[in-house]
Design a protein around this motif. Structure first.
Motif, PDB file in Angstrom:
ATOM      1  N   ARG A   1       6.278 -11.423   9.912  1.00  0.00           N
ATOM      2  CA  ARG A   1       7.445 -11.227   9.060  1.00  0.00           C
ATOM      3  C   ARG A   1       8.698 -11.269   9.921  1.00  0.00           C
ATOM      4  NH1 ARG A   1       5.643  -7.185   4.527  1.00  0.00           N
ATOM      5  NH2 ARG A   1       6.391  -9.005   3.420  1.00  0.00           N
TER       6      ARG A   1
ATOM      7  N   LEU B   1      11.429  -1.469   7.069  1.00  0.00           N
ATOM      8  CA  LEU B   1      10.682  -0.947   8.207  1.00  0.00           C
ATOM      9  C   LEU B   1      11.485   0.146   8.911  1.00  0.00           C
ATOM     10  CD1 LEU B   1       8.256  -1.042  10.025  1.00  0.00           C
ATOM     11  CD2 LEU B   1       9.392  -2.779  11.401  1.00  0.00           C
TER      12      LEU B   1
ATOM     13  N   ARG C   1      11.040   3.424   7.389  1.00  0.00           N
ATOM     14  CA  ARG C   1       9.758   4.071   7.681  1.00  0.00           C
ATOM     15  C   ARG C   1       9.689   4.537   9.129  1.00  0.00           C
ATOM     16  NH1 ARG C   1       9.427   0.979   3.506  1.00  0.00           N
ATOM     17  NH2 ARG C   1       7.746   1.076   1.985  1.00  0.00           N
TER      18      ARG C   1
ATOM     19  N   MET D   1       9.047   8.201  11.138  1.00  0.00           N
ATOM     20  CA  MET D   1       8.181   8.357  12.295  1.00  0.00           C
ATOM     21  C   MET D   1       8.946   9.028  13.433  1.00  0.00           C
ATOM     22  SD  MET D   1       5.846   5.264  13.596  1.00  0.00           S
ATOM     23  CE  MET D   1       4.787   5.618  14.979  1.00  0.00           C
TER      24      MET D   1
ATOM     25  N   ALA E   1       9.057  12.527  12.855  1.00  0.00           N
ATOM     26  CA  ALA E   1       7.772  13.168  13.122  1.00  0.00           C
ATOM     27  C   ALA E   1       7.502  13.263  14.614  1.00  0.00           C
ATOM     28  CB  ALA E   1       6.648  12.387  12.435  1.00  0.00           C
TER      29      ALA E   1
ATOM     30  N   ALA F   1       0.821  14.507  12.527  1.00  0.00           N
ATOM     31  CA  ALA F   1       1.929  14.279  11.604  1.00  0.00           C
ATOM     32  C   ALA F   1       2.576  12.932  11.890  1.00  0.00           C
ATOM     33  CB  ALA F   1       2.954  15.400  11.738  1.00  0.00           C
TER      34      ALA F   1
ATOM     35  N   ALA G   1       2.997   9.570   9.614  1.00  0.00           N
ATOM     36  CA  ALA G   1       4.277   8.895   9.398  1.00  0.00           C
ATOM     37  C   ALA G   1       4.194   7.433   9.795  1.00  0.00           C
ATOM     38  CB  ALA G   1       5.377   9.600  10.189  1.00  0.00           C
ATOM     39  N   ALA G   2       3.270   7.125  10.668  1.00  0.00           N
ATOM     40  CA  ALA G   2       3.162   5.754  11.146  1.00  0.00           C
ATOM     41  C   ALA G   2       2.519   4.848  10.111  1.00  0.00           C
ATOM     42  CB  ALA G   2       2.356   5.705  12.444  1.00  0.00           C
TER      43      ALA G   2
ATOM     44  N   ALA H   1       4.676   2.605   7.889  1.00  0.00           N
ATOM     45  CA  ALA H   1       5.284   1.503   8.637  1.00  0.00           C
ATOM     46  C   ALA H   1       4.258   0.416   8.904  1.00  0.00           C
ATOM     47  CB  ALA H   1       5.865   2.032   9.946  1.00  0.00           C
TER      48      ALA H   1
ATOM     49  N   LEU I   1       3.356  -1.466   5.770  1.00  0.00           N
ATOM     50  CA  LEU I   1       4.396  -2.427   5.382  1.00  0.00           C
ATOM     51  C   LEU I   1       4.226  -3.729   6.137  1.00  0.00           C
ATOM     52  CD1 LEU I   1       7.161  -2.982   3.949  1.00  0.00           C
ATOM     53  CD2 LEU I   1       8.212  -2.284   6.099  1.00  0.00           C
TER      54      LEU I   1
ATOM     55  N   ASP J   1       2.934  14.644   0.445  1.00  0.00           N
ATOM     56  CA  ASP J   1       4.347  14.372   0.607  1.00  0.00           C
ATOM     57  C   ASP J   1       4.665  12.916   0.272  1.00  0.00           C
ATOM     58  OD1 ASP J   1       6.918  14.089   1.440  1.00  0.00           O
ATOM     59  OD2 ASP J   1       6.657  15.622   2.975  1.00  0.00           O
TER      60      ASP J   1
ATOM     61  N   HIS K   1       7.781  11.445   2.353  1.00  0.00           N
ATOM     62  CA  HIS K   1       7.422  10.928   3.663  1.00  0.00           C
ATOM     63  C   HIS K   1       6.288   9.918   3.576  1.00  0.00           C
ATOM     64  CE1 HIS K   1       9.763  14.411   4.664  1.00  0.00           C
ATOM     65  NE2 HIS K   1       9.849  14.003   5.888  1.00  0.00           N
ATOM     66  N   ARG K   2       5.932   9.553   2.372  1.00  0.00           N
ATOM     67  CA  ARG K   2       4.963   8.487   2.144  1.00  0.00           C
ATOM     68  C   ARG K   2       3.571   8.788   2.665  1.00  0.00           C
ATOM     69  NH1 ARG K   2       9.224   4.159   1.217  1.00  0.00           N
ATOM     70  NH2 ARG K   2      10.620   4.874   2.825  1.00  0.00           N
ATOM     71  N   GLU K   3       3.193  10.066   2.628  1.00  0.00           N
ATOM     72  CA  GLU K   3       1.770  10.340   2.856  1.00  0.00           C
ATOM     73  C   GLU K   3       0.978   9.672   1.748  1.00  0.00           C
ATOM     74  OE1 GLU K   3       0.500  14.377   3.513  1.00  0.00           O
ATOM     75  OE2 GLU K   3       2.363  14.833   4.547  1.00  0.00           O
TER      76      GLU K   3
ATOM     77  N   HIS L   1       8.345   7.311  -4.649  1.00  0.00           N
ATOM     78  CA  HIS L   1       9.475   7.212  -3.743  1.00  0.00           C
ATOM     79  C   HIS L   1      10.539   6.328  -4.372  1.00  0.00           C
ATOM     80  CE1 HIS L   1      11.840   6.625  -0.140  1.00  0.00           C
ATOM     81  NE2 HIS L   1      11.075   7.501   0.499  1.00  0.00           N
TER      82      HIS L   1
ATOM     83  N   ASP M   1      12.878   4.567  -3.186  1.00  0.00           N
ATOM     84  CA  ASP M   1      13.137   3.267  -2.568  1.00  0.00           C
ATOM     85  C   ASP M   1      12.040   2.251  -2.853  1.00  0.00           C
ATOM     86  OD1 ASP M   1      15.268   4.545  -1.528  1.00  0.00           O
ATOM     87  OD2 ASP M   1      14.530   4.638   0.531  1.00  0.00           O
ATOM     88  N   ASP M   2      10.859   2.763  -3.176  1.00  0.00           N
ATOM     89  CA  ASP M   2       9.714   1.868  -3.259  1.00  0.00           C
ATOM     90  C   ASP M   2       9.405   1.389  -4.666  1.00  0.00           C
ATOM     91  OD1 ASP M   2       9.447   2.184  -0.631  1.00  0.00           O
ATOM     92  OD2 ASP M   2       7.677   3.468  -0.689  1.00  0.00           O
TER      93      ASP M   2
END
Lengths: 308, 308
Positions: free
Chosen positions: A48, A67, A70, A74, A77, B73, B77-78, B81, B84, B132, B135-137, B254, B256-257
DNA sequence: AGTGAACTTTCCAAGTATGAAAGACCTCAG
DNA sequence: CTGAGGTCTTTCATACTTGGAAAGTTCACT
């Protein structure tokens, strides 16, 4: 596609935030050529395009912006982890969040919370938004209700009462309109209450601090915590305490962290601070009753106070 | 101390979770010698010992355990990302969280939510804990109230009602005790209600699923959502709907999503699913009223309904 | 239009990290 | 007691990544 490097994400963050390679190079200590290569590799691995390259710097594509959003999470965190590992050398930096009014209250008494001899440093995070303690965006929060989910612990801090206030010296107080937060920005019950009462609202603002200033300037009557109104010599109560808004404040913390000595100490300090000011917070010390010293609670008005 | 590499933290995570170098080497594709060196470097850079090394593997020191907690954590959070960036090749993996009962309800109708032709895959995250979304868990959550903070959006899904149920075939229903969740594990109002009523409680359990099984087995009367009780042929209502527990469910996402096409599509599916089952959820389709076909809701009980 | 600054990109030598193989050690089973 | 299977650690040649300097480009300002 699992072989993406976290480091590349971190570098991406800096490039995106700095808006270019050279800025990111200064901030990260990684050279610009390397950054350019890594970003290129990141794009090739994912297939991308993340940046629009130009001679003026790197701009984000829509994908890149998503990105960045997100990776920012991170980044947030990562801080607790990094903080934990740097505690050796420096005093840990504890983050305490509170709403505007509470933050002011704490700031006025900061000497009771954090001095140079304490094993921590303090960041006061002032925001009406609810930050995430479970994920350690902050270490400590003062909330108007106990926490719900997550492995959070809390301690009650006592009653907080609200009252209407007006400027001390206005010619005809009975003619005053009300001052309110813009409803779109109002999250707290006290802010909504003014609207619900059907009072005539003359002025609105979008921040708590501005409302306070407006009230001081004589723009009208505004609702605020007693601790705010009663310590401001320019204000007078414009009515009785609004019992409907009375709330119990809670100190919220991460359950796993509360036994860490530095945090433990800060917690104790906050508990004591709230205990000693319980009457002020509860609205039982109205209208500068304590005399001229009340306006400067923490100043060395009495030299023998702070011996540590 | 800002020069810690995120990659090292990621590797630390795998070593800690695998309990040793060789396990982590298999999982990460990084060789054991490298892992050993990196962990050693991590400890030297931070000046803290993270592992207790032995021939049988790597054990965590207390500091290491604390770090693992924080890196976990970060790991969480990763994922957004990384997800995506992998969307190119695979269909994105959307995570939908719900409580036990709701998750069962959805699982029974999974064909309406996600098929092989949809541009996404689905993970049903069943938990009573509040994950969460900000935080996109998870990407989507079904909650019993609208979200509060964060940049979250929500859509109402309709009424959910609760009623007491018992096993269909018990000799003397009037003698039944109640079955309840252990109060220590009870978070939902419905679980607490039984205790508050002062009913005689014969059996307790620590999970919603077990309570359901106990009720089926004739252990007593239990409170559950009507969609659960009314679709189980082995159960019968043991009393009227408990209006005090009635709640409106919300689909939380979310902000934004929500316009991302795959998510958008899943949201529409969920909205339609709840719309079509509104009467079941609201408790208006009691006691298998539709006859023997009710046990399999997925069948076209009214042929004119879903034309798709 | 011309000049200067800032940025990215290219090239190459130096340094560093990497993995395969071999070594050392512990645990468990027979 | 002995051997097998597992672990971590060390060695060493290889391959890779890195940063400095210089080139090339574009933009902004005079």
């Amino acid at each position: 596609m699992k072989d993406l490097s976290w480091d590349d994400l971190n570098l991406f963050f800096h490039v995106a935030e700095a808006g270019g390679l050279s800025g990111a190079a200064r901030r990260t200590g990684v050279s610009a050529p390397t950054l350019g290569r890594r970003m290129l590799a990141l794009e090739q691995q994912t297939g991308r395009s993340l940046f629009v390259r130009s001679q003026t710097g790197y701009d984000l594509t829509p994908t890149g912006a998503a990105l960045l959003d997100r990776v920012r999470a991170m980044q947030a965190a990562a801080r607790p982890a990094l903080d934990l590992l740097s505690e050796t050398s420096e005093r840990p930096l504890l983050r305490l969040t509170a709403g505007t009014a509470t933050a002011m209250f704490l700031a006025d008494r900061i000497a009771m919370l954090c001095g140079p001899d304490d094993p921590y440093r303090l960041t006061l995070v002032t925001t009406e938004a609810v930050l995430d303690i479970a994920h350690r965006e902050v270490d400590l929060g003062i909330r108007n209700r106990p926490p719900e989910g997550g492995n959070l612990a809390s301690r009650p801090l006592g009653m907080l009462r609200f009252a209407p206030y007006r400027a001390m010296s206005v010619p005809r107080p009975e003619l005053l309109d009300w001052v309110a937060l813009d409803p779109a920005h109002a999250r707290h019950p006290a802010a909504l209450w003014v609207h619900d009462q059907g009072h005539r609202i003359g002025t609105m603002a979008t921040s708590v601090g501005t409302v306070h200033q407006l009230v001081r300037a004589g723009a009208g009557i505004g609702v605020m915590p007693c601790m705010t109104g009663d310590t401001d010599p320019a204000l007078a109560r414009a009515g009785p305490i609004i019992e409907a808004l009375t709330e119990t404040q809670h100190l919220v913390m991460h359950d796993d962290d509360r036994h860490r000595p530095p945090l433990r100490r800060l917690i104790d300090r906050i508990l004591r601070l709230y205990d000693e000011n319980a009457d002020l917070l509860a609205g039982l010390r109205p209208l500068r009753g304590a005399g001229p010293r009340a306006a400067s609670d923490q100043l060395p008005s009495d030299p023998g106070a702070g011996s540590a």
